[in-house]
Write a protein that holds these residues in place. Sequence first.
Motif, mmCIF file in Angstrom:
data_model
loop_
_atom_site.group_PDB
_atom_site.id
_atom_site.type_symbol
_atom_site.label_atom_id
_atom_site.label_comp_id
_atom_site.label_asym_id
_atom_site.label_seq_id
_atom_site.Cartn_x
_atom_site.Cartn_y
_atom_site.Cartn_z
ATOM 1 N N GLN A 55 0.842 -1.190 0.000
ATOM 2 C CA GLN A 55 0.000 0.000 0.000
ATOM 3 C C GLN A 55 0.879 1.242 0.000
ATOM 4 N N VAL A 56 0.381 2.278 -0.665
ATOM 5 C CA VAL A 56 1.087 3.548 -0.744
ATOM 6 C C VAL A 56 0.385 4.558 0.138
ATOM 7 N N GLN A 57 1.162 5.282 0.930
ATOM 8 C CA GLN A 57 0.603 6.378 1.730
ATOM 9 C C GLN A 57 0.876 7.692 1.004
ATOM 10 N N GLU A 71 -13.920 28.158 -11.199
ATOM 11 C CA GLU A 71 -14.356 26.788 -11.471
ATOM 12 C C GLU A 71 -13.306 25.737 -11.123
ATOM 13 N N ASP A 72 -12.111 26.163 -10.752
ATOM 14 C CA ASP A 72 -11.094 25.219 -10.260
ATOM 15 C C ASP A 72 -11.287 24.907 -8.779
ATOM 16 N N THR A 73 -12.209 25.598 -8.130
ATOM 17 C CA THR A 73 -12.469 25.358 -6.719
ATOM 18 C C THR A 73 -12.935 23.929 -6.486
ATOM 19 N N ALA A 74 -12.242 23.220 -5.599
ATOM 20 C CA ALA A 74 -12.539 21.810 -5.334
ATOM 21 C C ALA A 74 -11.607 21.303 -4.244
ATOM 22 N N VAL A 75 -11.904 20.108 -3.770
ATOM 23 C CA VAL A 75 -10.929 19.370 -2.979
ATOM 24 C C VAL A 75 -10.073 18.579 -3.973
ATOM 25 N N TYR A 76 -8.772 18.739 -3.869
ATOM 26 C CA TYR A 76 -7.835 18.070 -4.766
ATOM 27 C C TYR A 76 -7.227 16.866 -4.054
ATOM 28 N N TYR A 77 -7.263 15.739 -4.744
ATOM 29 C CA TYR A 77 -6.764 14.485 -4.199
ATOM 30 C C TYR A 77 -5.608 13.961 -5.030
ATOM 31 N N CYS A 78 -4.632 13.407 -4.358
ATOM 32 C CA CYS A 78 -3.551 12.687 -5.003
ATOM 33 C C CYS A 78 -3.885 11.202 -4.962
ATOM 34 N N ALA A 79 -3.555 10.492 -6.049
ATOM 35 C CA ALA A 79 -3.833 9.064 -6.118
ATOM 36 C C ALA A 79 -2.688 8.374 -6.849
ATOM 37 N N ALA A 80 -2.511 7.070 -6.579
ATOM 38 C CA ALA A 80 -1.427 6.324 -7.210
ATOM 39 C C ALA A 80 -1.915 4.963 -7.681
ATOM 40 N N ARG A 81 -1.335 4.515 -8.781
ATOM 41 C CA ARG A 81 -1.609 3.179 -9.292
ATOM 42 C C ARG A 81 -0.361 2.724 -10.033
ATOM 43 N N SER A 89 -4.278 6.338 -15.967
ATOM 44 C CA SER A 89 -5.707 6.133 -16.173
ATOM 45 C C SER A 89 -6.460 7.358 -15.687
ATOM 46 N N ARG A 90 -7.537 7.700 -16.377
ATOM 47 C CA ARG A 90 -8.393 8.800 -15.945
ATOM 48 C C ARG A 90 -9.567 8.294 -15.110
ATOM 49 N N ASN A 91 -9.624 7.012 -14.886
ATOM 50 C CA ASN A 91 -10.735 6.394 -14.159
ATOM 51 C C ASN A 91 -10.385 6.289 -12.683
ATOM 52 N N GLN A 92 -11.099 7.014 -11.837
ATOM 53 C CA GLN A 92 -10.789 7.027 -10.414
ATOM 54 C C GLN A 92 -10.909 5.643 -9.788
ATOM 55 N N ASP A 119 -4.973 3.733 -4.044
ATOM 56 C CA ASP A 119 -4.316 4.518 -3.000
ATOM 57 C C ASP A 119 -4.636 5.998 -3.195
ATOM 58 N N TRP A 120 -5.111 6.624 -2.094
ATOM 59 C CA TRP A 120 -5.552 8.012 -2.146
ATOM 60 C C TRP A 120 -5.036 8.781 -0.938
ATOM 61 N N GLY A 121 -4.810 10.067 -1.148
ATOM 62 C CA GLY A 121 -4.537 10.947 -0.020
ATOM 63 C C GLY A 121 -5.837 11.461 0.574
#
Length: 123
Positions: A1-3, A89-99, A104-107, A112-114
């Motif tokens: 697992q990645v942190q 319109e860029d306002t959002a919660v931004y998440y880092c993810a790894a695979r 891939s653009r598919n969540q 693994d997610w921050g």
Amino acid sequence: QVQLVESGGGLVQAGGSLRLSCAASGRTFSTYVASWFRQAPGKEREFVAAVTWSGPSTDYLDSVKGRFTISRDNAKNTVYLQMNSLKPEDTAVYYCAARKYFISRNQYEYADWGQGTQVTVSS
């Protein structure tokens, strides 16, 4: 697992800049892809950008091309998202993810997610 631990979010005026960081630990990352997603209130989480750890391959959401730049520092196991010319319109919660291996653009293909970091752009 990645942190994964994100940082760098905040409040900025339209036209301003922010740099997000994603520090990774727990694995060797030479075969991994790191991506940024974002989720605005009431909307689906969407892909923003991705980079491979071992090569120069990148991918961007069309609406951020030319404004956002994803990069990595392998020595620090850290991925960055430089965001310029920010828009409300860029306002959002931004998440880092790894695979592993491929961008891939598919969540749902990311295990693994921050925890996310809030970006708010005022008009």
